[in-house]
Write a protein that holds these residues in place. Sequence first.
Motif, mmCIF file in Angstrom:
data_model
loop_
_atom_site.group_PDB
_atom_site.id
_atom_site.type_symbol
_atom_site.label_atom_id
_atom_site.label_comp_id
_atom_site.label_asym_id
_atom_site.label_seq_id
_atom_site.Cartn_x
_atom_site.Cartn_y
_atom_site.Cartn_z
ATOM 1 N N ASN A 35 0.856 -1.259 0.066
ATOM 2 C CA ASN A 35 -0.084 0.071 -0.131
ATOM 3 C C ASN A 35 0.891 1.260 0.216
ATOM 4 N N ILE A 36 1.884 1.299 0.853
ATOM 5 C CA ILE A 36 2.744 2.469 0.882
ATOM 6 C C ILE A 36 3.627 2.571 -0.272
ATOM 7 N N LEU A 37 3.962 1.657 -0.734
ATOM 8 C CA LEU A 37 4.796 1.797 -2.173
ATOM 9 C C LEU A 37 3.808 2.190 -3.244
ATOM 10 N N THR A 38 2.804 1.781 -3.290
ATOM 11 C CA THR A 38 1.924 2.055 -4.312
ATOM 12 C C THR A 38 1.486 3.710 -4.133
ATOM 13 N N PHE A 39 1.144 3.996 -2.868
ATOM 14 C CA PHE A 39 0.854 5.520 -2.640
ATOM 15 C C PHE A 39 2.002 6.554 -3.009
ATOM 16 N N LEU A 40 3.263 5.799 -2.875
ATOM 17 C CA LEU A 40 4.413 6.857 -3.043
ATOM 18 C C LEU A 40 4.578 6.860 -4.795
ATOM 19 N N ARG A 41 4.363 5.726 -5.052
ATOM 20 C CA ARG A 41 4.882 5.815 -6.792
ATOM 21 C C ARG A 41 3.617 6.868 -7.286
ATOM 22 N N LYS A 42 2.420 6.757 -6.970
ATOM 23 C CA LYS A 42 1.305 7.297 -7.685
ATOM 24 C C LYS A 42 1.729 8.889 -7.254
ATOM 25 N N ARG A 43 2.128 9.432 -5.884
ATOM 26 C CA ARG A 43 2.381 10.714 -5.821
ATOM 27 C C ARG A 43 3.652 11.129 -6.674
ATOM 28 N N ILE A 44 4.661 10.400 -6.820
ATOM 29 C CA ILE A 44 5.812 10.784 -7.710
ATOM 30 C C ILE A 44 5.288 11.075 -9.038
ATOM 31 N N ARG A 45 4.493 10.090 -9.478
ATOM 32 C CA ARG A 45 3.953 10.344 -10.784
ATOM 33 C C ARG A 45 3.431 11.541 -11.186
ATOM 34 N N ARG A 46 2.245 11.617 -10.231
ATOM 35 C CA ARG A 46 1.530 12.882 -10.215
ATOM 36 C C ARG A 46 2.296 14.123 -10.192
ATOM 37 N N ILE A 47 3.270 14.304 -9.332
ATOM 38 C CA ILE A 47 4.303 15.480 -9.473
ATOM 39 C C ILE A 47 5.172 15.323 -10.804
ATOM 40 N N GLY A 48 5.346 14.476 -11.281
ATOM 41 C CA GLY A 48 6.147 14.263 -12.665
ATOM 42 C C GLY A 48 5.305 14.909 -13.688
ATOM 43 N N MET A 49 4.000 14.666 -13.636
ATOM 44 C CA MET A 49 3.036 15.087 -14.713
ATOM 45 C C MET A 49 2.792 16.418 -14.503
ATOM 46 N N LEU A 50 2.712 17.067 -13.189
ATOM 47 C CA LEU A 50 2.455 18.426 -12.776
ATOM 48 C C LEU A 50 3.848 19.249 -13.658
ATOM 49 N N VAL A 51 4.997 18.615 -13.191
ATOM 50 C CA VAL A 51 6.148 19.395 -13.555
ATOM 51 C C VAL A 51 5.928 19.450 -15.363
ATOM 52 N N ILE A 52 5.855 18.399 -15.972
ATOM 53 C CA ILE A 52 5.471 18.483 -17.581
ATOM 54 C C ILE A 52 4.507 19.488 -17.859
ATOM 55 N N TYR A 53 3.458 19.435 -17.326
ATOM 56 C CA TYR A 53 2.280 20.415 -17.349
ATOM 57 C C TYR A 53 2.773 21.822 -17.392
ATOM 58 N N ILE A 54 3.409 21.997 -16.069
ATOM 59 C CA ILE A 54 4.166 23.440 -16.011
ATOM 60 C C ILE A 54 4.997 23.898 -17.025
ATOM 61 N N LEU A 55 5.838 22.873 -17.410
ATOM 62 C CA LEU A 55 6.819 23.321 -18.388
ATOM 63 C C LEU A 55 6.472 23.614 -19.703
ATOM 64 N N THR A 56 5.221 22.741 -20.237
ATOM 65 C CA THR A 56 4.442 22.821 -21.409
ATOM 66 C C THR A 56 3.951 24.161 -21.304
ATOM 67 N N GLN A 57 3.290 24.570 -20.348
ATOM 68 C CA GLN A 57 2.463 25.713 -20.338
ATOM 69 C C GLN A 57 3.618 27.017 -20.391
ATOM 70 N N SER A 58 4.429 26.881 -19.946
ATOM 71 C CA SER A 58 5.453 28.068 -19.960
ATOM 72 C C SER A 58 6.238 28.300 -21.436
ATOM 73 N N VAL A 59 6.223 26.982 -21.977
ATOM 74 C CA VAL A 59 6.886 27.129 -23.482
ATOM 75 C C VAL A 59 5.860 27.673 -24.333
ATOM 76 N N THR A 60 4.447 27.467 -23.959
ATOM 77 C CA THR A 60 3.555 28.003 -25.034
ATOM 78 C C THR A 60 3.008 29.348 -24.431
#
Lengths: 238, 103
Positions: B78-103
């Motif tokens: 459960n804990i590992l699944t929680f941590l992986r999901k959170r990290i993935r969400r952060i990664g997606m957020l970073v990609i989103y922010i970078l995309t927005q700043s480029v456009t």
Amino acid sequence: MSALEILKAPRPAAANCAASAIVPGMSLKSAAPRRAMRQRKSEQVNARLIERLKAGDQDALEAIFNLYSVKLYNVALRILGDAADTEEVIQDVFWTAYRKAKSFQGNSQFSTWLYRLTVNAALGKIRRSKKNKEVEYEEFLPKFQNDGHHAVRPVVDWSDTLDEKYTQREVQDLLARALDQLKPLDKSVVVLSDLEGLCDKDIAAAVGLTVSAVKTRLHRARLFLRGKLSVQLGYSAA
Amino acid sequence: MAKPKRSSTRTTDKTCDQVTALVLGYLTDNLSASVRREFEHHLTICPDCVSFLNTYKKTTAVTKSVKQGDIPTHVRDNILTFLRKRIRRIGMLVIYILTQSVT
């Protein structure tokens, strides 16, 4: 054990700070030189992992989880006494360690930092839940007459009869129930000292107290636990 | 004639109360030599404090012997699944922010 035997018996040495830090996969009973060598090796591995963790490496977080989760889980479980709360706390601890890895300056052992996150999270959870089951210590502490002598005499030495009256499992259950009644911060100190084998300096860093305050709390908590065991055996805690 | 020097091994009488307060320091070898001598002297004349010390030591030994359990597999997962999901969400957020700043 007679007074003479006590005086001849070797006193346990104070826990060595460096040696008491978590060395993954290591028993505290290992031989000292092997322990020191493994510890150096473990510190090198740790240093690399911590750098990777600071860079946001998910695999480093999982490696650190694999190294420390059992120890931290046991600490949190002893402090909280509840499996569901413990799971939440450990989840928070590793998530915080990942997010705040850059704030780890290396002033203490990495394991001490993790212990600190765990104790803080567990104590915070107890404060919020208000499920505190602590009892008044006074009833179970030794008492003295005005002249400084024990108030109840003779003091019964049950140290040899405890194992005759109860199985090891029963004794551990008795003690676990007594531990559960300690004040949360005192319980944290006892868990880190007696169950995890940390030295006073590392405990002080983990719980945010001075070394002197750690000693005072540890002594008082042990007096309480002794009193609880005495009463359980049918003797006075005094 | 010079006065005889006081023996350096002279001990003052400690009470049971004072001895009890010193137990932790005694067991962790943190007492000064003179205080340790006074502590040990008291033990030779006070069976109550010997009993007290034995039961204190036994309590600590029992506490140290409490078994540590393993982390249950489902909790670990459960804990590992929680941590992986959170990290993935952060990664997606970073990609989103970078995309927005480029456009």
